[in-house]
Write a protein that holds these residues in place. Sequence first.
Motif, short mmCIF file in Angstrom:
data_model
loop_
_atom_site.label_atom_id
_atom_site.label_comp_id
_atom_site.label_asym_id
_atom_site.label_seq_id
_atom_site.Cartn_x
_atom_site.Cartn_y
_atom_site.Cartn_z
N LEU A 123 0.84 -1.20 0.00
CA LEU A 123 0.00 0.00 0.00
C LEU A 123 0.87 1.25 0.00
O LEU A 123 0.62 2.21 -0.74
CB LEU A 123 -0.91 -0.02 1.24
N ALA A 124 1.93 1.22 0.82
CA ALA A 124 2.82 2.39 0.91
C ALA A 124 3.57 2.60 -0.40
O ALA A 124 3.76 3.73 -0.84
CB ALA A 124 3.80 2.22 2.07
N PHE A 125 3.99 1.51 -1.06
CA PHE A 125 4.66 1.65 -2.36
C PHE A 125 3.72 2.29 -3.38
O PHE A 125 4.13 3.17 -4.14
CB PHE A 125 5.16 0.28 -2.86
N ALA A 126 2.49 1.84 -3.40
CA ALA A 126 1.52 2.42 -4.34
C ALA A 126 1.36 3.91 -4.08
O ALA A 126 1.28 4.72 -5.01
CB ALA A 126 0.17 1.71 -4.21
N GLU A 127 1.36 4.27 -2.78
CA GLU A 127 1.21 5.68 -2.42
C GLU A 127 2.44 6.48 -2.88
O GLU A 127 2.29 7.59 -3.40
CB GLU A 127 1.03 5.75 -0.90
N VAL A 128 3.62 5.91 -2.72
CA VAL A 128 4.84 6.59 -3.19
C VAL A 128 4.76 6.82 -4.70
O VAL A 128 5.04 7.93 -5.20
CB VAL A 128 6.10 5.77 -2.85
N PHE A 129 4.34 5.81 -5.43
CA PHE A 129 4.23 5.95 -6.89
C PHE A 129 3.17 6.98 -7.25
O PHE A 129 3.35 7.75 -8.20
CB PHE A 129 3.89 4.59 -7.53
N ARG A 130 2.07 7.00 -6.51
CA ARG A 130 1.00 7.97 -6.80
C ARG A 130 1.52 9.40 -6.61
O ARG A 130 1.33 10.26 -7.46
CB ARG A 130 -0.21 7.74 -5.90
N ILE A 131 2.23 9.60 -5.49
CA ILE A 131 2.74 10.94 -5.22
C ILE A 131 3.78 11.34 -6.26
O ILE A 131 3.78 12.47 -6.74
CB ILE A 131 3.32 11.01 -3.79
N LEU A 132 4.63 10.39 -6.64
CA LEU A 132 5.64 10.70 -7.66
C LEU A 132 4.97 11.05 -8.99
O LEU A 132 5.32 12.05 -9.63
CB LEU A 132 6.59 9.51 -7.85
N ALA A 133 4.00 10.25 -9.40
CA ALA A 133 3.31 10.52 -10.67
C ALA A 133 2.63 11.88 -10.63
O ALA A 133 2.47 12.54 -11.65
CB ALA A 133 2.29 9.42 -10.96
N ASN A 134 2.24 12.27 -9.42
CA ASN A 134 1.57 13.56 -9.24
C ASN A 134 2.56 14.72 -9.30
O ASN A 134 2.17 15.86 -9.51
CB ASN A 134 0.90 13.56 -7.86
N SER A 135 3.84 14.43 -9.07
CA SER A 135 4.80 15.52 -8.88
C SER A 135 5.81 15.69 -9.99
O SER A 135 6.32 16.78 -10.18
CB SER A 135 5.58 15.31 -7.57
N VAL A 136 6.13 14.61 -10.69
CA VAL A 136 7.22 14.74 -11.65
C VAL A 136 6.71 15.24 -13.00
O VAL A 136 5.51 15.17 -13.30
CB VAL A 136 8.00 13.42 -11.83
N GLU A 137 7.67 15.69 -13.79
CA GLU A 137 7.34 16.35 -15.05
C GLU A 137 6.86 15.36 -16.11
O GLU A 137 5.87 15.60 -16.80
CB GLU A 137 8.61 17.08 -15.54
N PHE A 138 7.58 14.23 -16.25
CA PHE A 138 7.32 13.38 -17.41
C PHE A 138 6.01 12.61 -17.36
O PHE A 138 5.63 11.98 -18.32
CB PHE A 138 8.51 12.44 -17.68
N THR A 139 5.29 12.68 -16.23
CA THR A 139 3.95 12.10 -16.20
C THR A 139 2.88 13.19 -16.33
O THR A 139 1.70 12.92 -16.20
CB THR A 139 3.71 11.35 -14.89
N ARG A 140 3.33 14.43 -16.52
CA ARG A 140 2.45 15.60 -16.57
C ARG A 140 1.69 15.82 -15.25
O ARG A 140 0.62 16.43 -15.26
CB ARG A 140 1.42 15.48 -17.71
N GLY A 141 2.20 15.26 -14.15
CA GLY A 141 1.64 15.52 -12.83
C GLY A 141 0.16 15.20 -12.73
O GLY A 141 -0.33 14.26 -13.36
#
Lengths: 291, 336
Positions: free
Chosen positions: B128-146
């Motif tokens: 669950l925590a890994f999924a949350e880390v990925f969600r936050i990263l996808a929300n924050s980094v440029e190449f996923t368009r946040g």
Amino acid sequence: MPDLPIILAGVINGLLAGGIYVLVAVGLTLIYGVLHIINFAHGSLLMLAMYAVFFLFKPPVGIDPYLALPIVTGGAFIFGYLVYRWLIGRFNHGRDENILLITLGLSIVIDNAALMFFTGDIQTIDVPYAGRMVELGAAFLPVPKIISFFAALLLCGALGLYMARSDTGKAIRALAKERQGARLVGIDVDKLFAVSYGIGIACLGAAACLLMPTFYVSPTSGHAFVLIAFTTVVLGGMGSFAGAAVGGFIIGITESLGGLLLGEQLGQIGISLIFILILLLRPSGLFGGKG
Amino acid sequence: MSRGTLALCAAGLLAAILYPLVVRGLAGAGVGVSANYLINVGMLVFFVAFIGQSWNIAGGFAGQTSFGHVVFFGTGAYCSTILHVTHGWNPWLAWPVATAAGALVGWAIGALAFRAGLKGSYFALITLAFAEVFRILANSVEFTRGGLGMLIKADQRPENFQFRDPMWIYYLALALCVVSLAIAWQLTRGRFGARLVAIRENEDAARALGIDVYTEKVKVLALSGAMCAAGGTFYAQKYLYIDPSIAFGVDKSVEMLLVSMVGGAGTVFGPLVGSLVLTAINEGTRSLASVVPALKNVQPLSLIVYGAMLILIVARLPDGLMGLFGRRKSGKRHDA
């Protein structure tokens, strides 16, 4: 890098938020310590308590959240007691994931019932003192946060005293240490399990009252707190009261500084990372005994 | 597989293949149904059964309950979409890469978590925590368009992994589901599957038998991650849009877990049965809401029912709905 005063302000703000996390986590760690179950419904039950505070504040009732504290806390205790008696206590056997799955089922039911009956709208309450601030160095601290901080610590202290001194508290601690032994000396184990679960949920009732003046509630509010609560508890060591207290403050400060240094979005990552790192490197927590 | 089961499977597959033609025929004959809607519902049944099966292989057969399986789903969805949208890859080519990325993430999470000796609830929580880390990263980094999410340009050509006719995406979902069933069926027969069941039932005993518990668990999580990631790409190409909360949100994790648990964790057909039942309940509440205006907010009811079913099944029916069908399958759970 922001200036030192701003960081200091962030630390203070984090500490204030941490007070509530301590209260939420103490409930979770108590349930774990005594019952050895991981209560995944913790966030959902907190959300439910927050709705209780919300509806008590709204007309026709109109009770101030702080005055509602005894009502909601007592109600939460009874609710938790019954949930244990009717649901968790009956099924608390077999593999440890089973109870995790059952409390997950419970949280799915609660979340969606809230969505059905209360809609998905975000609800807030407007208390007249919400905007009042105290200036402390560079930090402007909302008065309700200061109140909730001290109230949360007071309640945790009172609970700690109760667990240390009262007969019920002693019995619960005996139960946490040695189930079979407790049964042999005549402790009503099943009843005390339900009482422990009830106390754990009562902590959520109190936390809800302290949160609502500065926070909002929606059916997904519980999600935000689930990982925070688990991280706090794991950080301090599952079942440890003192650990939950220290963990709560560390998490509060991490969250606040994370937001300050990494921005609103990325700042949330600190909590999840701490959770992962602690589980991988030191699953017994910072203050736990054996691993 | 007995002759009766085999006949039942063949009949089921035939029905699934004919289904779009039948609903088209009915709609053509003037029966008041929307053929495309019903085909879409059928597509969802098989798609959810597919990602449910990916959960089931790790959570059911190997007993590694995950609360954050969506981490693989999102990895697949983002990987293929980034390759397609940003780098101009053909999505069919991006698909195997996304699948491999899911395997890699599964391997990495497995290697970390199982090396640290996490099991049971702790493993569930760390996923669950890994999924949350990925969600936050996808929300924050440029190449996923946040938080804006990523849009795939509509260009409905089969060579572009987009279909004008919903029938074809239905058949693709069906094919995925059949492949996942074959993988699960293979697990009930092969040595790998037997080792996984041994690990689930008693890890120490499995180790004593000479099974390399750590390696087997990492392998199954990589396999499961690969399948789930393939589902992620499928989803992205079907809906042409993903964002961090779709791709890494807790809802999909719960959905995968639910269909497997309710249908029967550790059984071959559990996820498919669970997906059928979930869809039936969903469509039931949806039509109830559209017919009775007073019940227009009744949609969450399907998940309430499902949460309650999860509780009952964990407590009373560890083989899920599959446990109701005659003799117990060889992949049964002995606990509870």
